[in-house]
Structure formats: C-alpha cells, structure tokens
Scaffold this motif. Structure first.
Motif, PDB file in Angstrom:
ATOM      1  N   ALA A   1       0.825  -1.202   0.000  1.00  0.00           N
ATOM      2  CA  ALA A   1       0.000   0.000   0.000  1.00  0.00           C
ATOM      3  C   ALA A   1       0.864   1.258   0.000  1.00  0.00           C
ATOM      4  N   LEU A   2       0.200   2.374  -0.216  1.00  0.00           N
ATOM      5  CA  LEU A   2       0.828   3.684  -0.105  1.00  0.00           C
ATOM      6  C   LEU A   2       0.571   4.216   1.300  1.00  0.00           C
ATOM      7  N   VAL A   3       1.566   4.897   1.872  1.00  0.00           N
ATOM      8  CA  VAL A   3       1.428   5.417   3.233  1.00  0.00           C
ATOM      9  C   VAL A   3       1.941   6.849   3.267  1.00  0.00           C
ATOM     10  N   LEU A   4       1.153   7.738   3.867  1.00  0.00           N
ATOM     11  CA  LEU A   4       1.605   9.078   4.221  1.00  0.00           C
ATOM     12  C   LEU A   4       1.753   9.140   5.724  1.00  0.00           C
ATOM     13  N   GLY A   5       2.950   9.447   6.199  1.00  0.00           N
ATOM     14  CA  GLY A   5       3.186   9.625   7.624  1.00  0.00           C
ATOM     15  C   GLY A   5       3.623  11.045   7.884  1.00  0.00           C
ATOM     16  N   CYS A   6       2.952  11.722   8.807  1.00  0.00           N
ATOM     17  CA  CYS A   6       3.271  13.106   9.143  1.00  0.00           C
ATOM     18  C   CYS A   6       3.811  13.180  10.569  1.00  0.00           C
ATOM     19  N   SER A   7       5.034  13.687  10.727  1.00  0.00           N
ATOM     20  CA  SER A   7       5.657  13.893  12.034  1.00  0.00           C
ATOM     21  C   SER A   7       5.702  12.584  12.826  1.00  0.00           C
ATOM     22  N   LEU A   8       4.939  12.488  13.924  1.00  0.00           N
ATOM     23  CA  LEU A   8       4.884  11.222  14.664  1.00  0.00           C
ATOM     24  C   LEU A   8       4.411  10.090  13.764  1.00  0.00           C
ATOM     25  N   GLY A   9       3.466  10.396  12.890  1.00  0.00           N
ATOM     26  CA  GLY A   9       2.969   9.379  11.962  1.00  0.00           C
ATOM     27  C   GLY A   9       4.045   8.860  11.037  1.00  0.00           C
ATOM     28  N   ALA A  10       5.015   9.716  10.702  1.00  0.00           N
ATOM     29  CA  ALA A  10       6.141   9.270   9.878  1.00  0.00           C
ATOM     30  C   ALA A  10       7.050   8.335  10.668  1.00  0.00           C
ATOM     31  N   LEU A  11       7.247   8.637  11.951  1.00  0.00           N
ATOM     32  CA  LEU A  11       8.025   7.733  12.807  1.00  0.00           C
ATOM     33  C   LEU A  11       7.371   6.356  12.843  1.00  0.00           C
ATOM     34  N   TYR A  12       6.058   6.316  13.002  1.00  0.00           N
ATOM     35  CA  TYR A  12       5.363   5.038  13.068  1.00  0.00           C
ATOM     36  C   TYR A  12       5.394   4.339  11.711  1.00  0.00           C
ATOM     37  N   GLY A  13       5.314   5.123  10.632  1.00  0.00           N
ATOM     38  CA  GLY A  13       5.419   4.539   9.301  1.00  0.00           C
ATOM     39  C   GLY A  13       6.781   3.933   9.038  1.00  0.00           C
ATOM     40  N   LEU A  14       7.826   4.559   9.547  1.00  0.00           N
ATOM     41  CA  LEU A  14       9.176   4.019   9.389  1.00  0.00           C
ATOM     42  C   LEU A  14       9.352   2.739  10.205  1.00  0.00           C
ATOM     43  N   HIS A  15       8.740   2.677  11.387  1.00  0.00           N
ATOM     44  CA  HIS A  15       8.745   1.419  12.142  1.00  0.00           C
ATOM     45  C   HIS A  15       8.019   0.331  11.350  1.00  0.00           C
ATOM     46  N   LEU A  16       6.932   0.697  10.690  1.00  0.00           N
ATOM     47  CA  LEU A  16       6.186  -0.259   9.876  1.00  0.00           C
ATOM     48  C   LEU A  16       7.064  -0.830   8.769  1.00  0.00           C
TER      49      LEU A  16
END
Length: 283
Positions: free
Chosen positions: A94-109
């Motif tokens: 899938a495509l993911v947009l992570g913003c700030s904290l959301g980007a940190l969680y996306g990188l963990h993903l």
C-alpha cells in the motif's frame, strides 16, 4: 464527498477505529500529534477521486481504546497497529503518508514489514535518533520541558511549546486561500492531553536510527520506496533536520511540500496535489 466505511479493528491490546473512502490504490494516512481519523478530512477530500484513503484514530485517541490505558504505547506498537490495519484492508503493498509522529510510526512499519508498503512519504518525520548526539540531546530537553509545562500549567501552554519547537506561530499561521482552520473541540483537547501525557514521553526516548532502516533504505526489488519530505516553511522545526538526515540516508533530496509542519491541515488542496505528484512519480 464519497461514502465512508466506518469500522473497528481488534489488534493486540487495543481496538482501533478507522474510516475508508474513495477509489483507487490504497493510501493509509498516519497522522501527526493528536490527529485522529478526521484531522485531515479537508486534505482527504481532494484525494478520494484518485485513492482509496484510510484514516484511523491512533490508540488512545477519540474512538480507539487500549485494553490497559495505563500502559505506555511505544512507537513500535503504533507501527504494529499500522501493520494490522493494512493487513485487514489489503493483501498488496500500500501507499502510506506519515506526518511527524505518523512518519516515525510509518518508518517502524517499513522496518518490520517492508512487504506491506509500496511507497512511504515521511513528512517532517519525528525521528530524533537519526540526528547527531548533540541535536538529539537538545530535542530531548525540549520535549522534557514540554511535559514539565504540561504538568505545571496545562495543555494550552504546553501545546504552544510544541508549536514553537516545530516552527509554528499560531498568531501568524498561513493557510490556503479560502480555507479556515476548524475550531478547537473538547474531543481534540482530550486528544491533546493524551498526546502530551503519553506520546511525547515515547518520542523523547525513540531509538529508531539509521541501523534500523539500513535494509529498507537500500533500493531493491523488495524494498519500499521511502521519500523524505518537509514543509517549505518548516525549516525552523527540528523535524526538518530529521528529514535532511533521512534524505541523506536514502541518498535522495528532501521533497518539499506546501506550508509548514502542519501543511496537511493548513494547505489541504496544495498538499494533496503535491502528495499525488510524488505518489504517481516513477521511482
């Protein structure tokens, strides 16, 4: 406006509320700060003609609940929540947009489950462990001060500290022509309190570093595409330095977005247009 599917998903230790609307490739939005499933509604409105957009309430926010709300929720756990949500929605990357904290969680993903993600746009990533030691220590001090102010003076002064740290001046905040920021609500205040009480502590102690991303930062057939991004007006934010370090690790330039650290909420149309441009670009 498109019809929304609203549902709940049981994950280890929590139940997550999520929404899905639109048509096209699946795009999961992992929001910043206290943002819940509806914080980026204005931006999502400009994406649903091209993407099936999934948004959700992070555990502890709005309609998502934890089985034991006294337990800390680590960035790794939030990354696993994204993993379970994607697994419930699709069996394809899938495509993911992570913003700030959301980007940190996306990188963990992507570090733990690289096969689930085709492209991750990491906007103003909250990744202090990517920075040199002196900068990392400075950010730890800033975040500790935010929590001390919250305990002593309440959520509003603490949120002003957060805004200052990410280069936002609420008094002069630029928005897209014709767009008005939504008012503060009791639900959002409750989310801010949770964010200040829980997520700031976990961010302060975040350890996601270059070594954790080494495998996915090297382009390959099975590696997700990661784009380090930042707001054009967020150069004063410590997150901009994180975007620069992530871009260096990836060997790519920082992709600029309209607005500042919160451009997804202040410039919904322009942000959505830039996002589509990057998502549809050939790697």
């Amino acid at each position: 406006m498109t019809d929304r599917k609203r549902d709940m998903l049981s994950v280890p230790g929590a139940t997550l509320y999520y929404e899905v609307r639109g048509s096209g490739p699946l795009l999961l939005v992992s929001q910043s700060g206290e943002g819940d499933a509806n914080r980026s509604d204005a931006m999502v409105d400009h994406l649903t003609d091209r993407y099936t957009v999934a948004t959700y309430d992070r555990r502890g926010l709005s309609r998502s609940t934890a089985e034991d709300p006294t337990l800390p929720v680590t960035p790794q756990t939030h990354g696993e929540d994204l993993h379970h949500l994607l697994a419930a929605l699709t069996d394809r990357p899938a495509l993911v947009l992570g913003c700030s904290l959301g980007a940190l969680y996306g990188l963990h993903l992507v570090a733990a489950h690289p096969g689930q993600v085709a492209t991750l746009i990491a906007h103003d990533p909250a990744t202090p462990a990517l920075l040199p030691a002196a900068e990392r220590a400075r950010i730890r001090g800033i975040l500790a001060d935010v929590q001390a102010v919250h305990r002593r003076e309440g959520w509003a002064p603490a949120l002003r500290k957060v805004a200052d740290a990410v280069g936002i001046d609420p008094a002069t905040m630029e928005t897209e022509p014709g767009f008005t920021m939504p008012p503060m609500t009791a639900e959002r205040i409750a989310n801010i309190e949770y964010y200040l009480d829980n997520d700031i502590s976990e961010l302060r102690d975040s350890t996601l570093g270059a070594g954790d991303l080494a495998a996915v930062a090297t382009p390959g057939a099975t590696s997700p595409r990661i784009v380090a991004a930042a707001g054009r007006n967020s150069h004063a934010a410590w997150n901009y330095r994180c975007a620069e370090e992530l871009a260096t690790l990836l060997g790519t330039p920082v992709a600029d977005f309209p607005g500042g650290h919160n451009g997804n909420t202040t410039h919904p149309l322009a942000f959505a247009s830039r996002l589509h441009q990057l998502l549809s670009a050939t790697p």
